[in-house]
Design a protein around this motif. Structure first.
Motif, short mmCIF file in Angstrom:
data_model
loop_
_atom_site.label_atom_id
_atom_site.label_comp_id
_atom_site.label_asym_id
_atom_site.label_seq_id
_atom_site.Cartn_x
_atom_site.Cartn_y
_atom_site.Cartn_z
N PHE A 135 0.77 -1.24 -0.06
CA PHE A 135 -0.13 -0.10 0.19
C PHE A 135 0.35 1.22 -0.16
N MET A 175 1.91 1.64 -4.02
CA MET A 175 0.70 2.06 -4.77
C MET A 175 0.33 3.59 -3.91
N VAL A 198 1.43 -0.72 -11.03
CA VAL A 198 -0.12 -1.13 -9.50
C VAL A 198 -1.35 -2.30 -10.12
N PHE A 199 -1.06 -2.24 -11.48
CA PHE A 199 -1.77 -3.77 -12.13
C PHE A 199 -1.20 -5.01 -11.97
N PHE A 249 -1.20 -5.92 -8.02
CA PHE A 249 -2.08 -5.91 -7.94
C PHE A 249 -2.79 -7.87 -8.02
N GLN A 254 -3.06 -9.84 -4.93
CA GLN A 254 -4.41 -9.57 -4.74
C GLN A 254 -4.64 -10.05 -3.40
N ARG A 255 -4.32 -11.22 -2.79
CA ARG A 255 -5.04 -11.96 -2.28
C ARG A 255 -4.42 -11.21 -1.43
N ILE A 258 -3.94 -7.73 -0.59
CA ILE A 258 -4.65 -6.45 -0.76
C ILE A 258 -5.49 -6.61 0.02
N ILE A 259 -6.38 -7.48 -1.22
CA ILE A 259 -7.79 -7.78 -0.75
C ILE A 259 -8.18 -7.60 1.29
N VAL A 290 -7.61 -5.34 2.72
CA VAL A 290 -8.53 -3.82 2.70
C VAL A 290 -9.88 -4.69 3.83
N ALA A 291 -9.74 -5.78 3.61
CA ALA A 291 -10.78 -6.15 4.63
C ALA A 291 -10.55 -5.82 6.23
N SER A 317 -8.57 -3.54 7.34
CA SER A 317 -9.01 -3.00 8.05
C SER A 317 -10.18 -2.51 8.60
#
Lengths: 302, 310
Positions: A226, A229, A280-281, A284, A288-289, A291-292, A295-296, A298
């Protein structure tokens, strides 16, 4: 209506039950199909602007706005080649600047935020509650409130037009979000581990370095990703502090590109925009895992 | 915080505590410097500057409440900026959260390919704040852009630019924000997974319809997550800057129709170098956000229940 269990003799309810079950199954299948059609269509809708951007970057300028198709008729890298050096300074410089700043930000955030988080999660000291509350309070303060005095401060030190105002704050743990994330994680590490180490005569530094950090790879990775990015995408900071085009980051360069070139160079602009999205792509794609989950969690841990 | 070590004498414990206290502050040094030099100090400085006239070159001149008087009673651009920002917040946040919740519910309950859909829907959130996407948006909604061509199909005259039209420019930015519903969606999905499945099954046994189960089970149990998303998304929406800046080339145009509050603040501070006034604007933004957050927290008493207790 198809009868499913026609010769199912004696149980008077059996036939009805079987029929309703079959009906329900069929309804579920139909529902699932409709749902997937809707989801697929909305996925395409969501991605369409991005696909359009990428495909346009391979088209000659004349074809971008006349050709709806996502697959370019004539596939050409000309936009990439010409776009790379379209400004006074080439994108090699801009990407180097961006990566350099982002890398320093990652290092700074990881070091400073983990030190701070360790103190809050594991050490006892006077006024700890007060500091912790203040740290959480800084999460809520919009950065605009500190923006102007910070600018004046850095202007007086003579750091405007250097990358220091963008990088130094990260080494002072000003990103409270990461401190918070790491405190949460550290609290989840069993206390017995550092109690045992302390019994064996380990000081806090050794516990931090030898026990906490090695066990915190997931949260460190999340924070690193993070940090990278957000710093890479940051626009306002570089906009305020960097004036010399040789210092520009990629977002600043893109903005200059939009404002300086006329209507003529869309293709090149799109090509450089596409390139700017790639780091950034890829992050991702590979993380991906993490990052997601970042987010979750947090949200879930409050 | 109970330690499981053997009880020591009180004296010993205090000595130990002080020793550890010192190392606690050692670890905290970077943060403390940052907090005082880059957060608390500047925040107080800008509070002072809010009551001054300051152009960076000459020292600030104390002007009392002049900045605020001008702001509230004379500055029409301030009023415009407030209006644009509130319109943006009030449209984009509910739409974004509504869509996020809808898709999250559609994806819940073992939909096949959930990971792929989630990734696709989340991607725009990840890159949506970048300049590249703002550039793309500018092209999509400008003359000859994708929307122009679509509108031509609907019979609009060619050469329509939604971006150059003050009635529509803000809408394109709201669409851009709603496009990034993926982040709250991911959070909703995580929240939905924590709702025990047996509750739904029990309700279904009792004959509850889908809508009933949604309003009686899903919504109440998801309330803490909705609350979190609402606060975060609203604060973010108040702070929106990059997209409006790039799309309007830094002007907030056409005729100030995309003059976001932060964009106006930037112009005042860094284009016109009215740093005192810009500080006043910044503090007023802080008050707006704080007031909104406080209101949401107060309202939470009526609609957010943690655990089972009331």
């Amino acid at each position: 209506m198809t009868t499913v269990a026609e010769n199912a003799g004696f149980d008077p309810y059996r036939e009805a039950r079987a029929r309703s079950k079959a009906l329900k199954q069929r309804r579920d299948v139909v529902r699932a199909i409709i749902k997937h059609i809707v989801l697929i269509l909305s996925s395409i809708g969501m991605l369409y602007p991005l696909l359009w951007l990428v495909s346009s970057s391979f088209k000659p300028d004349t074809a971008i706005f006349s050709d709806f198709s996502l697959i370019p008729e004539a596939f050409s890298f000309a936009n990439y080649v010409n776009g790379w050096t379209a400004l006074r300074t080439s994108f090699t410089t801009f990407f180097t600047n961006s990566f350099f700043i982002a890398a320093l930000a990652v290092i700074g955030n990881l070091m400073a935020c983990s030190l701070t988080a360790f103190a809050f999660a594991r050490l006892e000291f006077p006024l700890k509650k007060l500091w912790f509350t203040l740290m959480l309070a800084t999460l809520m303060i919009p950065y605009h409130v500190t923006l102007i005095p910070q600018y004046i401060l850095f202007l007086n030190i003579g750091w405007v037009n250097t990358i220091l105002p963008l990088v130094l704050p990260k080494f002072l743990a000003t990103d409270a979000f990461f401190v918070f994330l790491m405190v949460q994680f550290f609290r989840g590490i069993p206390r017995e581990l550092d109690e045992a180490a302390r019994m064996d005569g380990c000081g806090p530094w050794r516990i931090y370095w030898r026990i906490m950090l090695p066990l915190s790879v997931p949260v460190m990775a999340t924070a690193a990703i993070f940090s990278f990015m957000w710093t890479y995408d940051d626009f306002l900071g570089p906009l305020i502090y960097l004036n010399d085009i040789n210092q520009y980051t990629v977002p600043l360069a893109l903005r200059t590109f939009v404002d300086s070139t006329g209507v003529s160079a869309w293709g090149q602009l799109f090509a450089m925009s596409t390139l700017s999205l790639l780091p950034v792509f890829f992050f991702f794609l590979f993380f991906q895992r993490l990052i997601i989950r970042g987010v979750a969690t947090s949200a879930m841990k409050r | 915080m109970a330690t499981t070590t053997i009880p020591r004498s009180r004296r010993d414990a205090i000595a130990k505590r002080w020793q550890r206290g010192r190392s606690g502050y050692m670890f905290l040094i970077p943060w403390l410097i940052g907090f005082f030099a880059l957060t608390l100090g500047p925040a107080l400085a800008s509070l002072y500057l809010a009551f001054t006239k300051y152009d960076v070159l000459t020292p600030p001149v104390f002007t009392g409440l002049d900045n605020f008087g001008y702001m509230f009673f004379q500055d029409y651009r301030f009023r415009q900026a407030l209006q644009v920002t509130f319109t943006y917040v009030l449209w984009s946040v509910p739409l974004k959260l509504g869509l996020a919740l809808l898709i999250a519910i559609a994806l819940d309950k073992g939909t096949r390919g959930v990971d792929l859909y989630r990734a696709i829907f989340y991607l725009p959130s990840l890159i949506g704040g970048s300049v590249a996407i703002a550039v793309l948006w500018r092209q999509l909604f400008d003359r000859d852009g994708l929307t122009d061509q679509l509108l031509q199909l609907l019979g609009w005259p060619p050469g329509t630019s939604l971006l150059n039209n003050p009635d529509h420019a803000l809408k394109t930015l709201i669409v851009l924000s709603v496009w990034q519903f993926g982040a709250p969606m991911v959070i909703f999905l995580a929240g939905l997974r924590q709702i025990p499945q047996h509750l739904h099954e029990a309700a279904r046994m009792d004959g509850a319809k889908t809508m009933q189960r949604f309003s009686r089970i899903t919504l109440p149990l998801l309330a803490p997550v909705i609350f979190f998303n609402l606060i975060m998304q609203t604060i973010d929406a108040f702070k929106a800057f990059t997209q409006a800046f790039v799309v309007s080339a830094g002007t907030g145009g056409p005729i100030d129709s995309t003059l976001f509050y932060t964009l106006y603040l930037y112009q005042e501070g860094f284009a016109f170098f009215r740093m005192g006034y810009a500080s006043a604007l910044a503090w007023f933004l802080l008050i707006i956000i704080a007031a909104f957050t406080a209101l949401t927290f107060l309202s939470a008493k009526y609609w957010v229940h943690y655990d089972d207790g009331r």
